[in-house]
Design a protein around this motif. Structure first.
Motif, PDB file in Angstrom:
ATOM      1  N   TRP A  52      20.894  -6.260  23.405  1.00 45.81           N
ATOM      2  CA  TRP A  52      19.620  -5.632  23.035  1.00 45.81           C
ATOM      3  C   TRP A  52      18.944  -4.991  24.247  1.00 45.81           C
ATOM      4  CZ3 TRP A  52      14.273  -6.987  23.801  1.00 45.81           C
ATOM      5  CH2 TRP A  52      13.408  -6.267  22.977  1.00 45.81           C
ATOM      6  N   GLY A  56      18.509  -1.003  24.882  1.00 50.55           N
ATOM      7  CA  GLY A  56      17.181  -0.441  25.077  1.00 50.55           C
ATOM      8  C   GLY A  56      17.109   0.481  26.278  1.00 50.55           C
ATOM      9  N   LEU A  98      16.444   4.800  18.002  1.00 55.62           N
ATOM     10  CA  LEU A  98      15.443   3.776  17.721  1.00 55.62           C
ATOM     11  C   LEU A  98      15.857   2.883  16.562  1.00 55.62           C
ATOM     12  CD1 LEU A  98      12.116   5.755  18.190  1.00 55.62           C
ATOM     13  CD2 LEU A  98      12.986   3.890  19.610  1.00 55.62           C
ATOM     14  N   ASN A  99      16.496   3.476  15.549  1.00 53.37           N
ATOM     15  CA  ASN A  99      16.980   2.676  14.427  1.00 53.37           C
ATOM     16  C   ASN A  99      17.975   1.614  14.896  1.00 53.37           C
ATOM     17  OD1 ASN A  99      17.773   2.367  11.334  1.00 53.37           O
ATOM     18  ND2 ASN A  99      19.669   2.645  12.476  1.00 53.37           N
ATOM     19  N   TRP A 101      18.458   0.395  17.930  1.00 56.77           N
ATOM     20  CA  TRP A 101      17.877  -0.580  18.851  1.00 56.77           C
ATOM     21  C   TRP A 101      16.979  -1.574  18.120  1.00 56.77           C
ATOM     22  CZ3 TRP A 101      12.852  -1.177  21.359  1.00 56.77           C
ATOM     23  CH2 TRP A 101      12.886  -2.071  22.430  1.00 56.77           C
ATOM     24  N   LEU A 102      16.187  -1.096  17.170  1.00 64.45           N
ATOM     25  CA  LEU A 102      15.306  -1.998  16.417  1.00 64.45           C
ATOM     26  C   LEU A 102      16.104  -2.937  15.514  1.00 64.45           C
ATOM     27  CD1 LEU A 102      12.404   0.445  15.466  1.00 64.45           C
ATOM     28  CD2 LEU A 102      12.351  -1.419  17.142  1.00 64.45           C
ATOM     29  N   GLY A 105      17.329  -5.828  17.587  1.00 63.24           N
ATOM     30  CA  GLY A 105      16.331  -6.841  17.893  1.00 63.24           C
ATOM     31  C   GLY A 105      15.725  -7.504  16.678  1.00 63.24           C
ATOM     32  N   PHE A 106      15.680  -6.778  15.554  1.00 61.38           N
ATOM     33  CA  PHE A 106      15.033  -7.298  14.343  1.00 61.38           C
ATOM     34  C   PHE A 106      15.954  -7.052  13.139  1.00 61.38           C
ATOM     35  CE2 PHE A 106      11.979  -5.563  17.342  1.00 61.38           C
ATOM     36  CZ  PHE A 106      11.212  -6.684  17.638  1.00 61.38           C
ATOM     37  N   TRP A 109      14.867  -6.170   9.505  1.00 62.36           N
ATOM     38  CA  TRP A 109      14.362  -4.834   9.177  1.00 62.36           C
ATOM     39  C   TRP A 109      15.484  -3.867   8.830  1.00 62.36           C
ATOM     40  CZ3 TRP A 109      10.230  -3.593  13.494  1.00 62.36           C
ATOM     41  CH2 TRP A 109       9.233  -4.588  13.458  1.00 62.36           C
ATOM     42  N   LEU A 113      15.179   0.213   7.832  1.00 64.51           N
ATOM     43  CA  LEU A 113      15.455   1.181   8.897  1.00 64.51           C
ATOM     44  C   LEU A 113      16.697   2.009   8.593  1.00 64.51           C
ATOM     45  CD1 LEU A 113      14.723  -1.151  11.948  1.00 64.51           C
ATOM     46  CD2 LEU A 113      13.302   0.742  11.146  1.00 64.51           C
ATOM     47  N   CYS A 293      23.460   2.875  20.412  1.00 58.07           N
ATOM     48  CA  CYS A 293      22.442   3.001  21.459  1.00 58.07           C
ATOM     49  C   CYS A 293      22.992   3.730  22.681  1.00 58.07           C
ATOM     50  CB  CYS A 293      21.924   1.621  21.867  1.00 58.07           C
ATOM     51  SG  CYS A 293      20.897   0.808  20.629  1.00 58.07           S
TER      52      CYS A 293
END
Length: 421
Positions: A52, A56, A98-99, A101-102, A105-106, A109, A113, A293
């Motif tokens: 992660w 990022g 961003l999709n 990477w998010l 981490g999450f 979601w 996403l 990423c």
């Protein structure tokens, strides 16, 4: 003396800012990232957390490159009919990065996403097709030029199918292939989202609609390759295909390797229990998003050169307010009008076939246009000197906001002031 030198260096920042940025990127990739990985591994940090953090770093190196390119297009907004599609395409890199990477981490979601990303993916392919059509439609009578072309045959293994008749029918069939992907992909994304919430959807399934869309793009490029050469379409096409299709097939390949247990030892998956299957899916998702990423940084650099703002620079042209221009980019009424227009064309074509009133598509060509030489910058900035037709533009998609601008400028402006609209 030192103050004067500092002033000279600061005033000439355009000469050294790009090499400095590239140097810093090189230091981060070749020096800082390996050091960070080594430090985290030595300290026994969780592998997923390491992925992660590293992901990022690449994401937040990729986004500034794309934002810079978008801002430069807004500053040099001399060809709205083309640049609005370019800017929409450029946003693909931040959306994908961003999709991924998010989701790393999450993970909870992920359904939301991924649904948003896939919708924008369909939107990007539509915008690329409209970018090609608008470029050609500004240069020539596209219908008539297409009719003069030799017949374009289908690619293997579809070469046994009847070729599409050159002219307006060929263009509309290619456009229809893109539009059906845009519409049906939105629908299937919604269905997949609902099924995913119900627990009955499995990732990694192939969808034929995206193959149809890309096939239509390739076929259109094959037919109009000579006319599209000045705007370097191959590099732009490869950027779109690499982001959309490479990430898709990469996900399918990872799922296949997981199902075949080729990567179980590497990630500590030891049996076939339900817990192992859940870990298998989680690991595949983490690996896929981690790779995206990193790849989005490479894609951002590729987009910077493939969709450069430099061909649109014109010191004599006065661009409008950048904030107003930015808002126009998100006006999607042109998409709505394109879908409405094409539904009409398809319905009229079906009526003609049912009543045996001929095989042509509605609204045939009326004049023959040509394509002149010159590089991308010359043909974009000086369309009045390189235009093959002054007739009606049939394929230029115009949003409601842009149409209002054209009307207002047409009532009280010189024709020369309207050349970029």
């Amino acid at each position: 003396m030192c103050g004067e030198r500092c002033h000279i260096v600061c005033s000439q920042w355009r000469l050294w800012i790009r090499p400095l940025v590239f140097f810093l990127y090189g230091v981060i990739i070749l020096g800082f990232v390996p050091y960070l990985v080594y430090t985290l591994v030595i300290q026994g940090i969780d592998t997923f957390l390491i992925a992660w953090l590293i992901g990022g770093i690449f994401v937040f190196m990729a986004i500034p490159i794309t934002i810079w390119e978008i801002v430069q297009h807004l500053i040099n907004y001399t060809k709205p009919k083309l640049q609005k599609h370019i800017i929409r395409i450029l946003w693909m890199v931040p959306v994908y990065a961003l999709n991924a990477w998010l989701v790393l981490g999450f993970p909870k979601w992920a359904p939301y996403l991924d649904a948003a990303r896939e919708c924008y993916e369909a939107y990007v392919i539509y915008n690329f097709m409209m970018f090609l059509l608008n470029f050609l439609d500004d240069e020539m009578d596209l219908d008539a030029t297409m009719e003069t072309k030799p017949q374009t045959e289908h690619f293997f293994p579809l070469c046994c199918l009847k070729p599409w008749r050159m002219g307006r029918e060929f263009i509309h069939r290619c456009k229809h292939g893109i539009l059906q992907y845009t519409v049906f992909h939105l629908m299937t994304t919604f269905v997949a989202f609902v099924c995913g919430q119900a627990g009955v959807y499995e990732e990694g399934k192939l969808s034929p609609t995206n193959f149809v869309a890309m096939y239509c793009l390739v076929l259109f490029y094959k037919a109009m390759r000579r006319e599209l050469d000045p705007m370097s379409p191959l590099a732009k096409f490869l950027c779109i295909k690499a982001v959309v299709f490479f990430s898709f097939f990469q996900g399918v390949a990872i799922m296949f390797l997981m199902k075949a247990q080729f990567m179980h030892n590497l990630f500590g998956i030891v049996d076939d229990s339900p817990e192992s299957e859940a870990k298998e899916r989680k690991t595949a998702s983490i690996l896929q998003n981690f790779l995206i990423c990193i790849e989005m940084f490479i894609a951002a650099v590729a987009h910077h050169y493939a969709f450069s703002y430099k061909p649109y620079m014109d010191e004599e042209y006065e661009t409008g307010n950048c904030c107003h221009t930015f808002l126009l980019i998100w006006d999607i009424s042109d998409v709505r009008s394109d879908i409405r227009e094409h539904v009409y064309v398809v319905s009229e074509g079906m009526k003609r076939r049912l009543t045996s009133r001929g095989g042509g598509w509605p609204g045939g060509a009326t004049a023959v246009g040509g394509s002149n030489g010159g590089d991308e910058h010359t043909r974009l900035i000086a369309p009045h000197a390189h235009s093959g037709s002054q007739g009606t533009h049939r394929y230029m998609s115009t949003s409601d906001s842009e149409h209002d601008i054209v009307i207002e400028q047409g009532e009280g402006s010189d024709p020369e002031d309207m050349k970029a609209i």
